[in-house]
Design a protein around this motif. Structure first.
Motif, PDB file in Angstrom:
ATOM      1  N   PRO A  29     146.694   7.521 -61.991  1.00 15.76           N
ATOM      2  CA  PRO A  29     145.316   8.017 -61.889  1.00 15.76           C
ATOM      3  C   PRO A  29     145.007   8.477 -60.467  1.00 15.76           C
ATOM      4  O   PRO A  29     145.366   7.807 -59.492  1.00 15.76           O
ATOM      5  N   LEU A  30     144.362   9.618 -60.346  1.00 16.39           N
ATOM      6  CA  LEU A  30     143.952  10.131 -59.028  1.00 16.39           C
ATOM      7  C   LEU A  30     142.592   9.545 -58.681  1.00 16.39           C
ATOM      8  O   LEU A  30     141.636   9.669 -59.447  1.00 16.39           O
ATOM      9  N   LEU A  31     142.496   8.905 -57.512  1.00 14.57           N
ATOM     10  CA  LEU A  31     141.270   8.224 -57.109  1.00 14.57           C
ATOM     11  C   LEU A  31     140.884   8.598 -55.690  1.00 14.57           C
ATOM     12  O   LEU A  31     141.747   8.781 -54.826  1.00 14.57           O
ATOM     13  N   ARG A  32     139.601   8.689 -55.440  1.00 10.09           N
ATOM     14  CA  ARG A  32     139.121   8.807 -54.074  1.00 10.09           C
ATOM     15  C   ARG A  32     139.115   7.431 -53.420  1.00 10.09           C
ATOM     16  O   ARG A  32     138.932   6.414 -54.089  1.00 10.09           O
TER      17      ARG A  32
ATOM     18  N   LEU B 239     139.510  -0.045 -59.539  1.00  6.01           N
ATOM     19  CA  LEU B 239     140.908  -0.461 -59.391  1.00  6.01           C
ATOM     20  C   LEU B 239     141.004  -1.976 -59.207  1.00  6.01           C
ATOM     21  O   LEU B 239     141.837  -2.643 -59.823  1.00  6.01           O
ATOM     22  N   LYS B 240     140.131  -2.505 -58.372  1.00  5.26           N
ATOM     23  CA  LYS B 240     140.138  -3.945 -58.097  1.00  5.26           C
ATOM     24  C   LYS B 240     139.911  -4.766 -59.357  1.00  5.26           C
ATOM     25  O   LYS B 240     140.471  -5.861 -59.510  1.00  5.26           O
ATOM     26  N   GLU B 241     139.106  -4.246 -60.273  1.00  7.44           N
ATOM     27  CA  GLU B 241     138.720  -4.996 -61.466  1.00  7.44           C
ATOM     28  C   GLU B 241     139.679  -4.814 -62.641  1.00  7.44           C
ATOM     29  O   GLU B 241     139.394  -5.281 -63.747  1.00  7.44           O
TER      30      GLU B 241
ATOM     31  N   GLU C   5     143.373   9.423 -52.594  1.00 14.40           N
ATOM     32  CA  GLU C   5     143.116  10.478 -51.623  1.00 14.40           C
ATOM     33  C   GLU C   5     142.512   9.871 -50.361  1.00 14.40           C
ATOM     34  O   GLU C   5     141.583   9.065 -50.432  1.00 14.40           O
ATOM     35  N   SER C   6     143.041  10.279 -49.220  1.00  9.43           N
ATOM     36  CA  SER C   6     142.516   9.793 -47.944  1.00  9.43           C
ATOM     37  C   SER C   6     141.029  10.085 -47.807  1.00  9.43           C
ATOM     38  O   SER C   6     140.524  11.080 -48.350  1.00  9.43           O
ATOM     39  N   LYS C   7     140.339   9.225 -47.095  1.00  3.53           N
ATOM     40  CA  LYS C   7     138.962   9.555 -46.715  1.00  3.53           C
ATOM     41  C   LYS C   7     138.977  10.858 -45.930  1.00  3.53           C
ATOM     42  O   LYS C   7     139.884  11.105 -45.135  1.00  3.53           O
ATOM     43  N   ARG C   8     137.977  11.683 -46.159  1.00  4.26           N
ATOM     44  CA  ARG C   8     137.899  12.972 -45.492  1.00  4.26           C
ATOM     45  C   ARG C   8     137.158  12.862 -44.165  1.00  4.26           C
ATOM     46  O   ARG C   8     136.113  12.219 -44.094  1.00  4.26           O
ATOM     47  N   ILE C   9     137.717  13.497 -43.145  1.00  2.00           N
ATOM     48  CA  ILE C   9     137.078  13.515 -41.835  1.00  2.00           C
ATOM     49  C   ILE C   9     136.030  14.617 -41.832  1.00  2.00           C
ATOM     50  O   ILE C   9     136.327  15.778 -42.153  1.00  2.00           O
ATOM     51  N   LYS C  10     134.808  14.264 -41.496  1.00  2.00           N
ATOM     52  CA  LYS C  10     133.756  15.275 -41.431  1.00  2.00           C
ATOM     53  C   LYS C  10     133.951  16.158 -40.202  1.00  2.00           C
ATOM     54  O   LYS C  10     134.386  15.679 -39.146  1.00  2.00           O
ATOM     55  N   LYS C  11     133.619  17.415 -40.365  1.00  2.23           N
ATOM     56  CA  LYS C  11     133.837  18.377 -39.287  1.00  2.23           C
ATOM     57  C   LYS C  11     133.150  17.938 -37.999  1.00  2.23           C
ATOM     58  O   LYS C  11     133.710  18.057 -36.898  1.00  2.23           O
ATOM     59  N   GLU C  12     131.945  17.397 -38.134  1.00  2.00           N
ATOM     60  CA  GLU C  12     131.182  16.991 -36.952  1.00  2.00           C
ATOM     61  C   GLU C  12     131.751  15.726 -36.302  1.00  2.00           C
ATOM     62  O   GLU C  12     131.384  15.379 -35.174  1.00  2.00           O
ATOM     63  N   ASN C  13     132.659  15.020 -37.017  1.00  2.00           N
ATOM     64  CA  ASN C  13     133.229  13.784 -36.485  1.00  2.00           C
ATOM     65  C   ASN C  13     134.681  13.917 -36.052  1.00  2.00           C
ATOM     66  O   ASN C  13     135.350  12.912 -35.797  1.00  2.00           O
TER      67      ASN C  13
ATOM     68  N   THR D 158     140.938  10.688 -63.992  1.00  2.00           N
ATOM     69  CA  THR D 158     140.068   9.717 -64.662  1.00  2.00           C
ATOM     70  C   THR D 158     138.804  10.441 -65.136  1.00  2.00           C
ATOM     71  O   THR D 158     138.900  11.484 -65.769  1.00  2.00           O
ATOM     72  N   THR D 159     137.632   9.892 -64.831  1.00  2.00           N
ATOM     73  CA  THR D 159     136.384  10.557 -65.242  1.00  2.00           C
ATOM     74  C   THR D 159     135.595  11.033 -64.028  1.00  2.00           C
ATOM     75  O   THR D 159     134.385  11.234 -64.097  1.00  2.00           O
ATOM     76  N   ARG D 160     136.296  11.217 -62.916  1.00  2.00           N
ATOM     77  CA  ARG D 160     135.627  11.539 -61.661  1.00  2.00           C
ATOM     78  C   ARG D 160     136.294  12.755 -61.054  1.00  2.00           C
ATOM     79  O   ARG D 160     137.403  12.680 -60.552  1.00  2.00           O
ATOM     80  N   LEU D 161     135.636  13.895 -61.117  1.00  5.95           N
ATOM     81  CA  LEU D 161     136.178  15.118 -60.557  1.00  5.95           C
ATOM     82  C   LEU D 161     135.705  15.315 -59.130  1.00  5.95           C
ATOM     83  O   LEU D 161     135.028  14.464 -58.563  1.00  5.95           O
TER      84      LEU D 161
END
Length: 343
Positions: A4-7, A16-18, A32-40, A240-243
């Motif tokens: 499953p692909l997950l953020r 996932l934990k449950e 998927e890695s957390k995304r770095i915001k452009k301003e950060n 999963t159910t999260r696009l």
């Protein structure tokens, strides 16, 4: 195995934990890695300050693929990022995860920056994942992408094995197109193939207000089962159910709906409330009750998500906001898919 692909976000990690103890060995999530915001971008290290501890608490002992490329998707910049101690983003994050002894399979994408690919390949792991976004190019480009990857992986050690993820996202794709991609990319040495796709809707606009609506079949699973008969070693993954739907600017909570994207073994349904301003939260227990009365509802003991739905139906808990339904839906979907693939 199921992929499953997950953020790397609270709700999907909660799902996932449950997971049930018996389901955990059957799942290798693609996180998927957390995304770095452009301003950060100048302070990017802060995005990953608790990465290892956070994942350890939620993923625990599950082996997972970690897609580093996603960290750069919102920056508009492919340049190498260095931490204060001189390590680059890949090295920095791997160090955080290794501190917690996580079972990680590092991943790059077919068009990741050269420095990122090199860092993953030289990270010392003998199991590496490659995510190929087949939905972003035509079939005629398959041989060129293959040749690029073949050249890239020359930097890997001779005993490295690869999990190749063929990502078709939600694009309408023929079985022939998918099979041709499998044929091409199976030539990558010491590789296994994962077919990744989805037909889950991106939003709930098709669903009836204050009710449970059948949206459509799980086409990606049907295609996988067809392909499996010709490719017995093929693995399955989905979104999963999260696009990847974008957050709209000017979002008004009161003019939105609570919704649970619910998977049966064959179809996608959406349980949708009234508008929040019209009592959507206060009456959502009625929608949960309707969901539990469907013949495809497997019972409260089937998953964490189904137990939460039952509790809401019985008014033991109130489901409010847009976050809790994500964990509920994703958890139920993973348990459902694991159960199907075990047969």
């Amino acid at each position: 195995m199921y992929y499953p692909l997950l953020r790397n976000g609270n709700n999907e990690m909660k799902a996932l934990k449950e997971l049930k103890v018996g389901s955990r060995p059957m799942v290798i999530p693609i996180i998927e890695s957390k995304r770095i915001k452009k301003e950060n971008i100048k302070n990017w290290e802060g995005t990953f300050s608790t990465l290892g501890r956070y994942l350890k608490e939620r993923v625990q002992n599950i082996k997972f693929i970690y897609d580093f490329n996603c960290a750069l998707e919102d920056t508009g910049n492919d340049e190498i990022l260095f931490s204060a101690n001189g390590s680059n983003l890949v090295e920095h994050c791997i160090s955080k995860m290794q501190e917690q002894e996580l079972d990680i399979v590092p991943c790059f994408q077919h068009d990741s920056p050269t420095w990122l690919i090199k860092s993953v390949l030289e990270s010392g792991f003998n199991h590496i994942a490659i995510r190929i976004r087949c939905h972003d190019f035509q079939e005629s480009f398959d041989p060129f992408v293959y040749e690029k990857i073949k050249k890239d992986i020359e930097a890997a050690t001779h005993d490295t094995r690869f999990t190749v993820v063929l990502d078709f996202y939600n694009h309408i794709t023929s079985t022939k197109r998918i099979q041709n991609a499998i044929n091409v990319f199976s030539e990558i040495p010491k590789s296994e193939i994962v077919y990744l796709a989805t037909s889950c809707p991106e939003d709930a606009s098709q669903a009836d207000v204050h009710g449970v609506t059948l949206i459509g079949p799980r086409e990606e699973l049907n295609k996988y089962l067809d392909l499996k008969s010709f490719n017995p070693e093929l693995n399955f993954g989905d979104y999963t159910t999260r696009l990847k739907g974008e957050v709209l600017s000017g979002f008004n909570f009161n003019n939105s709906y609570l919704k649970i994207f619910y998977s049966s073994e064959t179809d996608y349904y959406i349980a949708k409330s009234k508008l929040i301003k019209d009592g959507g939260e206060a009456t959502f227990h009625q929608i949960c009750q309707e969901l539990t009365e469907q013949d495809f509802y497997p019972g409260e003991d089937f998953s964490f998500g189904d137990k939460e739905i039952r509790k809401c139906a019985d008014k033991e808990i109130a489901i409010s906001g847009h976050q809790a339904p994500i964990a509920i839906a994703v958890n139920h979907h993973i348990e459902t898919t694991v159960n199907q693939l075990l047969r």
